[in-house]
Scaffold this motif. Structure first.
Motif, short mmCIF file in Angstrom:
data_model
loop_
_atom_site.label_atom_id
_atom_site.label_comp_id
_atom_site.label_asym_id
_atom_site.label_seq_id
_atom_site.Cartn_x
_atom_site.Cartn_y
_atom_site.Cartn_z
N VAL A 1 85.04 77.15 67.63
CA VAL A 1 83.54 77.34 67.74
C VAL A 1 83.55 78.66 68.91
N THR A 2 84.29 78.42 70.04
CA THR A 2 84.24 79.18 71.21
C THR A 2 84.54 80.43 71.15
N GLY A 3 86.01 80.66 70.08
CA GLY A 3 86.66 81.78 70.43
C GLY A 3 87.72 81.90 71.47
N VAL A 4 87.74 81.02 72.35
CA VAL A 4 88.73 80.93 73.20
C VAL A 4 90.11 80.09 72.64
N LYS A 5 91.01 80.66 72.75
CA LYS A 5 92.35 80.17 72.22
C LYS A 5 93.06 79.36 73.41
N LEU A 6 92.77 78.07 73.65
CA LEU A 6 93.49 77.28 74.87
C LEU A 6 94.10 76.09 73.91
N ILE B 1 76.87 74.60 73.48
CA ILE B 1 77.50 75.88 73.87
C ILE B 1 77.45 76.91 72.69
N TYR B 2 77.64 76.31 71.35
CA TYR B 2 77.58 77.15 70.40
C TYR B 2 76.11 77.86 70.10
N PHE B 3 75.24 77.08 70.30
CA PHE B 3 73.78 77.50 70.48
C PHE B 3 73.46 78.58 71.49
N MET B 4 73.80 78.11 72.52
CA MET B 4 73.79 79.25 73.67
C MET B 4 74.48 80.31 73.52
N LYS B 5 75.94 80.20 73.02
CA LYS B 5 76.51 81.51 72.90
C LYS B 5 75.80 82.40 71.79
N THR B 6 74.90 81.86 70.66
CA THR B 6 74.65 82.32 69.41
C THR B 6 73.51 82.85 69.66
N PHE B 7 72.59 81.93 70.11
CA PHE B 7 71.15 82.23 70.05
C PHE B 7 70.19 81.87 71.33
N LEU B 8 70.95 81.69 72.46
CA LEU B 8 70.04 81.43 73.75
C LEU B 8 69.02 82.66 73.96
N THR B 9 69.51 83.83 73.86
CA THR B 9 68.69 84.79 74.38
C THR B 9 67.61 85.35 73.02
N ARG B 10 67.70 84.74 71.92
CA ARG B 10 66.98 85.14 70.70
C ARG B 10 66.85 83.87 69.76
N PRO B 11 66.23 82.64 70.27
CA PRO B 11 65.86 81.67 69.39
C PRO B 11 65.19 81.75 68.25
N VAL C 1 81.45 65.11 73.71
CA VAL C 1 82.04 66.57 73.71
C VAL C 1 81.69 67.40 72.53
N VAL C 2 81.36 66.70 71.22
CA VAL C 2 81.07 67.49 70.10
C VAL C 2 79.54 67.82 70.16
N LEU D 1 91.89 67.06 68.05
CA LEU D 1 90.74 67.45 67.25
C LEU D 1 89.79 68.26 67.85
N ALA D 2 89.47 67.88 69.41
CA ALA D 2 88.42 68.61 69.98
C ALA D 2 88.89 69.85 70.36
#
Ligand code: UDP
Ligand code: MG
Length: 334
Positions: free
Chosen positions: A162-167, A238-248, A231-232, A154-155
């Motif tokens: 969420v991250t867009g990395v397909k592993l 990570i999701y927040f950092m990826k999307t909004f870190l530089t524009r909170p 993990v969740v 599931l994780a």
């Protein structure tokens, strides 16, 4: 140049061209596995004709792993032991390993023999094809089905979304990196699992290959079901950092404004009822809602401003490492 940049610069400069790989092993109470592990890593790399260094980071073990590593590191020129002062967690142990690694290629694996050192040359070959990060994929994973495999499935799905990395397998510790990828990465909490995602955010070229996986022979796993929750939570970060870190302000500001606007509208409506139509509004739930919306909205908005300030400080200030090393043992210590 900030302190961190200087230290990264220094670390990149002292890369040793003659070393094909630095193998990093985080160790927490693995005293029985260690002798086998070190021998197997050495065997696998010697047979492939690769020059290597093994960096075992003792993460405050209480079973004598540190003592064993210390003795071995004084005997073997290919082993470096980094002993942390206390148990900081796998992420910090790996970060310490990254710091002391001197090769341009870095491989990480677990200290419990679940990963197979015979796979290291395969990962390195893939890395040499031009990738920045090669992740292992435990196709035939040897762990408990219900408590480990299911949450992990599931994780993996969720992390990929969420991250867009397909592993297929984010949890596999056996990975190979180009040193530059991890050199300037700030790791906190249990973020080592998200190294591919973090690297991907930085623009790294990522792939995966199937690797072997064995059941634990000695000792026991350091994690249980509680890890799924963490993990969740890490994933949210990570999701927040990826999307909004530089524009909170884009998140908090938006919600703050919406909430304030709605509250104000309701307030105006109630004012009209009171002053225009002479109705009593003191006992209306709507009044409470209006007040809450305005107060909450203003708070969200100010929080966004604060987050902007914090974010700027975060990016511009000088940081400190997330671990403290007690001592570093080995023949080739810098
Ligand atoms: N580990 C560590 N610090 C900790 C917990 C674990 O350095 O606080 C190490 C541990 O010794 C092992 C690796 O991290 O080498 C993975 O841990 P474990 O095998 O318990 O995880 P699992 O394989 O069960 O996911
Ligand atoms: Mg394990």
């Amino acid at each position: 140049m900030t302190l961190i940049e200087e230290s990264i610069e220094r670390r990149l400069l002292i890369r040793d061209e003659s070393l094909a790989v630095s193998v990093i092993v985080p160790v927490y109470n693995e005293v029985e596995s260690l002798p086998h592990l070190i021998t197997e890593i050495a065997k696998s790399l010697t047979e492939s004709g690769l020059s290597y260094e093994i960096i075992c980071v003792d993460d405050g073990s209480k079973d004598g792993s540190a003592q064993l590593l210390k003795v071995e590191a004084q005997k073997r020129p290919d082993l470096k032991a980094v002993l942390l002062r206390r148990n900081y967690g796998q992420t910090a142990a790996m970060a310490a390993g990254f710091y002391y690694a001197r090769s341009h290629s870095i491989v990480t694996l677990d200290g419990d023999l679940q990963n197979d050192p015979a796979d290291i040359p395969l990962l390195l070959a893939k890395l040499a094809e031009g990738y920045d990060l090669v992740s292992g994929w435990r196709q035939k994973r040897q762990d408990a089905a219900l408590t480990r495999l299911l949450p992990s499935k599931l994780a993996n799905l969720l992390i990929g979304r969420v991250t867009g990395v397909k592993l297929h397998d984010y949890g596999c510790s056996l990975k190979a990196y180009r040193a530059e990828v991890v050199a300037d990465m700030n790791l906190y909490g249990e973020l080592h699992r998200f190294l591919p995602a973090l690297a991907y955010i930085e623009g790294a070229n990522i792939t995966e290959i199937p690797v072997r996986h064995h059941a634990r022979r000695f000792g026991q796993s350091k994690y249980g079901l509680g890890r799924t929750f963490r993990v969740v939570m890490d994933l949210l970060t990570i999701y927040f950092m990826k999307t909004f870190l530089t524009r909170p302000m884009h998140v908090f500001g938006l919600f703050g404004l919406l909430s304030t606007a709605l509250g104000t509208t309701l307030g105006l409506y109630l004012t009209f009822l009171k002053l225009g139509l002479g109705q009593s509004i003191g006992n209306r739930p709507l009044l409470i809602l209006a007040v809450l919306l305005v107060v909450g909205g203003v708070q969200l908005f100010s929080f966004g401003l604060l987050a902007e300030l914090l974010m700027r400080t975060y990016h511009e200030s000088q940081g400190r490492p997330i671990y403290r090393v007690r001592e570093v043992v080995g023949k080739n210590v810098n």
